[in-house]
Scaffold this motif. Structure first.
Motif, short mmCIF file in Angstrom:
data_model
loop_
_atom_site.label_atom_id
_atom_site.label_comp_id
_atom_site.label_asym_id
_atom_site.label_seq_id
_atom_site.Cartn_x
_atom_site.Cartn_y
_atom_site.Cartn_z
N GLY A 127 0.83 0.66 7.81
CA GLY A 127 2.28 0.88 7.94
C GLY A 127 2.72 1.76 7.28
N GLN A 128 3.74 2.58 7.91
CA GLN A 128 4.09 3.75 7.15
C GLN A 128 5.72 4.17 7.28
OE1 GLN A 128 2.01 6.96 9.33
NE2 GLN A 128 -0.02 6.66 8.28
N VAL A 129 6.25 4.43 5.96
CA VAL A 129 7.67 4.62 5.88
C VAL A 129 8.01 5.83 5.49
CG1 VAL A 129 9.43 3.81 4.65
CG2 VAL A 129 7.90 2.07 5.48
N PRO A 130 8.82 6.77 5.84
CA PRO A 130 9.10 8.10 5.33
C PRO A 130 10.08 8.12 4.22
CG PRO A 130 10.69 7.72 7.44
CD PRO A 130 9.64 6.43 7.20
N GLN B 207 4.41 -6.25 9.69
CA GLN B 207 5.66 -6.17 9.08
C GLN B 207 5.29 -6.09 7.41
OE1 GLN B 207 8.46 -5.86 10.61
NE2 GLN B 207 7.47 -5.96 12.58
N ARG B 208 4.33 -6.67 7.00
CA ARG B 208 3.95 -6.76 5.69
C ARG B 208 3.65 -5.55 5.24
NH1 ARG B 208 5.25 -8.94 0.94
NH2 ARG B 208 3.37 -8.93 -0.64
N MET B 209 3.00 -4.79 5.94
CA MET B 209 2.52 -3.32 5.45
C MET B 209 3.83 -2.49 5.37
SD MET B 209 -0.62 -3.52 4.88
CE MET B 209 -0.54 -4.91 4.37
N ILE B 210 4.79 -2.66 6.41
CA ILE B 210 5.88 -1.98 6.21
C ILE B 210 6.71 -2.11 5.00
CG2 ILE B 210 8.08 -1.43 7.55
CD1 ILE B 210 6.72 -1.48 10.14
N ALA B 211 7.12 -3.55 4.85
CA ALA B 211 7.63 -3.80 3.60
C ALA B 211 7.26 -3.37 2.56
CB ALA B 211 7.67 -5.57 3.90
N VAL B 212 6.00 -3.51 2.30
CA VAL B 212 4.88 -3.07 0.91
C VAL B 212 5.21 -1.51 0.90
CG1 VAL B 212 2.98 -2.49 -0.14
CG2 VAL B 212 3.51 -4.64 0.67
N ALA B 213 5.19 -0.71 2.06
CA ALA B 213 5.50 0.77 2.01
C ALA B 213 6.87 1.07 1.63
CB ALA B 213 4.76 1.44 3.45
N GLU B 214 7.76 0.58 2.28
CA GLU B 214 9.32 0.57 1.76
C GLU B 214 9.46 0.30 0.35
OE1 GLU B 214 11.30 -2.00 4.46
OE2 GLU B 214 11.25 -0.60 6.11
N ASN B 215 8.87 -0.80 -0.16
CA ASN B 215 9.07 -1.00 -1.54
C ASN B 215 8.50 0.16 -2.53
OD1 ASN B 215 9.68 -2.86 -4.07
ND2 ASN B 215 7.41 -2.75 -4.10
N MET B 216 7.27 0.68 -1.95
CA MET B 216 6.88 1.72 -2.80
C MET B 216 7.57 2.98 -2.58
SD MET B 216 2.69 3.20 -2.59
CE MET B 216 3.10 3.56 -0.81
N ALA B 217 8.09 3.23 -1.35
CA ALA B 217 8.92 4.38 -1.25
C ALA B 217 10.28 4.42 -1.96
CB ALA B 217 8.98 4.54 0.38
N GLY C 254 -1.97 -7.22 -1.18
CA GLY C 254 -3.34 -7.65 -0.64
C GLY C 254 -3.87 -6.57 0.15
N ALA C 255 -3.30 -5.33 0.23
CA ALA C 255 -3.67 -4.47 1.07
C ALA C 255 -5.21 -3.80 0.63
CB ALA C 255 -2.63 -3.32 1.41
N ASP C 256 -5.78 -2.87 1.41
CA ASP C 256 -6.88 -2.34 1.00
C ASP C 256 -6.59 -0.77 0.61
OD1 ASP C 256 -8.33 -4.25 2.09
OD2 ASP C 256 -8.47 -3.68 4.00
N LEU C 257 -5.55 -0.43 0.95
CA LEU C 257 -5.31 1.06 0.66
C LEU C 257 -3.92 1.22 0.73
CD1 LEU C 257 -6.77 3.87 0.10
CD2 LEU C 257 -6.62 4.39 2.62
N ALA C 258 -3.30 2.06 -0.60
CA ALA C 258 -1.83 2.48 -0.51
C ALA C 258 -2.10 3.90 -0.89
CB ALA C 258 -0.99 1.71 -1.56
N GLU C 259 -1.13 4.59 -0.21
CA GLU C 259 -1.15 6.16 -0.38
C GLU C 259 0.25 7.01 -0.03
OE1 GLU C 259 -5.56 7.25 1.23
OE2 GLU C 259 -4.04 7.44 2.85
N LEU C 260 0.50 7.93 -0.91
CA LEU C 260 1.52 8.76 -0.50
C LEU C 260 1.13 10.15 0.18
CD1 LEU C 260 3.59 8.18 -4.11
CD2 LEU C 260 4.41 7.57 -1.52
#
Length: 546
Positions: free
Chosen positions: A153-156, A56-66, A100-106
């Protein structure tokens, strides 16, 4: 009797690994298996918790980034812009730093990495087959990123008309097993260590207790002792039966099975449920120690047994009794023959005493010159002897049985008891073997009847022998009779061999039942018509002398 096991009793045995050591090793294995199982459960729980929470944390971070304006703006522009990775680098780095994730990508809709916190991955392709982000839905799950099992965690990122422009992806590698254990709780490792220590101590104490209770014997020694005991028990001629405090059979050797007529499956069953003669059951169930060197003689329907019983203890606690037994049937038969010879001796002694008195009387009359009186006395004595002899021989044609009755008549008269033969009696000559058995039956019954009739007001014993339908022998006395509850016991329990114990004729009545059973007959005890007891023996087949 005290049951003991001593290590020195076993000679020539090869010691293997100690029993206590084997038990300790097995307990250590059990403790280790339990600890591993607890650790595995803890790891599984920690991994599940990590996946749920961090997913859930990964999805939240991905949504914030998106949702960042610069990310959406650059995603709507030309995706082939060579500066897009440099432009969006601060956003993906910020996502890594904040989560605190290891990797963030678009990623592009086709899985091409447009921007990444790891610049070496720009331009690489990511398989979106397991993800639903390319369909316009947020998703988190497991994926393999550069050989590392990671939680992704991936968010479109969608356009105004719902088209997927890009995918924001944030991932974190799964922690190691050790890290998962530490995540399970601060005290888990302490508890596991404490449990292992307690398990070791308990196993060691238990192994010491087992060693103490097995008298220090090892497995091979215990097995050898059991084999030796079985070989010893089943090789001795005496019967051995052990009974616990509840009346259950705990030990039974081959000789005892034969003597008691019980099956091999009797061990473990109640002593009163396997078909043992009631008199023997009563003896075994009494549970008392004989307390001496004498044997108790008990006659079953087929054997005469001499039994000796001792209490058994273990650790100072009574656990039952052990009874040894010998087959005394032949000895009892010899004793019966000896009793018959003794009876003849007593009869001769009585007759000698009677003749001596008569001769003294005749001698005195001769000295007085009373010759007519002498003649009259001799005639009277001759007629009396002839009457006794004729009274027997006209009904009893077998010479041995007739001689026994004539002899018993004189012996009973010396004791003040009249011995009468019923006029209805009839007996043809018997085979010598049959005559011997009949003498045993008749002699013991007469002796018993005379003994109990001595001192009665009208002391007499009446005998009736009839062979016209089998063979029936009836002996009626004027004694006190036999109580109904003792009419079976008098044939079973003989007197002890202890010299200080008085008692009748021992196994005389037991011999009567034994001989009767050997001929397939029956014996009954009832009240006499005028008091006393009546013993009636019936034999089905009689062998007459040709």
């Amino acid at each position: 009797m005290v049951i003991k096991n001593t290590p020195s009793a076993v000679v020539g045995l090869v010691r293997g690994r100690s029993l206590a050591g084997q038990f300790l090793a097995s307990q250590l294995v059990v403790v280790a298996v339990v600890l591993v199982a607890v650790a595995a459960v803890s790891v599984a729980q920690s991994e599940g918790e990590f996946r749920e929470v961090r997913g859930q944390r990964m999805i939240a971070v991905a949504e914030n980034m998106a949702s960042a304006p610069i990310v959406r703006e650059r995603s709507e522009q030309d995706p082939a812009d060579p500066f897009i990775a440099r432009t969006l680098a601060p956003e993906v780095d910020r996502a890594v730093a904040l989560s605190g994730a290891d990797l963030a990508e678009l990623l592009g809709p086709d899985g091409t990495v447009r921007a990444s916190s790891d610049p070496s991955r720009i331009g690489a392709r990511v398989d979106l087959g397991v993800s639903r982000a390319d369909e316009g839905r947020a998703w988190f799950g497991d994926a393999d990123i550069d050989g590392t099992h990671s939680l992704v965690g991936q968010v479109p990122i969608l356009s105004t008309d719902g088209e997927v422009l890009a995918v924001a992806s944030v991932s974190e590698g799964y922690p190691s097993t050790w890290a998962l254990l530490t995540r399970a709780g601060e005290g888990l490792l302490v508890y596991l260590g404490l449990g292992a220590m307690l398990g070791l101590v308990a196993s060691w104490l238990l192994s010491r207790r087992i060693k103490r209770h097995t008298r220090g014997l090892e497995v091979a020694e215990i097995a050898s002792l059991a084999d030796h005991r079985e070989a010893l028990l089943h090789s001795i001629r005496e019967g051995v039966i052990a009974v616990n405090n509840d009346g259950g059979i705990t030990l039974l050797n081959d000789s005892a099975r034969t003597l008691l007529g019980v099956p091999d499956s009797a061990v473990g069953q109640g002593v009163d449920t396997v078909g043992i003669d009631p008199a023997v059951v009563s003896f075994l169930m009494s549970g008392e120690d004989d307390g001496g060197d004498g044997d108790t003689v008990i006659a079953t329907r087929t054997r005469v047994l001499a039994l000796s019983r001792r209490a058994t203890t273990s650790g100072g606690r009574r656990i039952g009794t052990v009874t040894t037994m010998r087959d005394s049937t032949e000895l009892a038969a010899l004793q019966g023959q000896l009793s018959s010879h003794k009876s003849v001796t007593d009869t001769l002694r009585a007759q000698t005493h009677e003749f001596a008195n008569q001769l003294h009387t005749i001698s005195g009359l001769v000295q007085l010159g009373e010759y007519d009186a002498v003649r009259e006395l001799v005639g009277t004595l001759t007629r009396r002897r002839a009457e006794i002899s004729d009274a027997v021989t006209q009904h009893i044609s077998d010479p041995a049985v007739a001689a026994l009755l004539i002899a018993k008549t004189s012996l009973a008269a010396e004791s003040g008891v009249s011995l009468l033969l019923d006029p209805r009696s009839h007996l043809n000559p018997l085979d010598p073997a049959m005559a011997t058995d009949v003498i045993t039956l008749l002699g013991n019954l007469i002796d018993n009847a005379v003994d109990v009739s001595v001192g009665a007001a009208d002391a007499r014993v009446t005998i009736c022998i009839d062979d016209r339908d089998g063979l029936a022998i009836s002996v009626l006395d004027t004694g006190p009779g036999v109580p109904e509850h003792l009419r079976e016991a008098i044939f079973a329990r003989g007197i002890t061999s202890k010299p200080e114990v008085p008692g009748g004729r021992g196994i005389g009545l037991a011999l009567v039942r034994l001989v009767t059973a050997q001929h397939g007959g029956t014996i009954e005890v009832s009240d006499g018509p005028g008091g006393g007891a009546r013993f009636l023996v019936r034999l089905k087949a009689v062998s007459h002398h040709a």
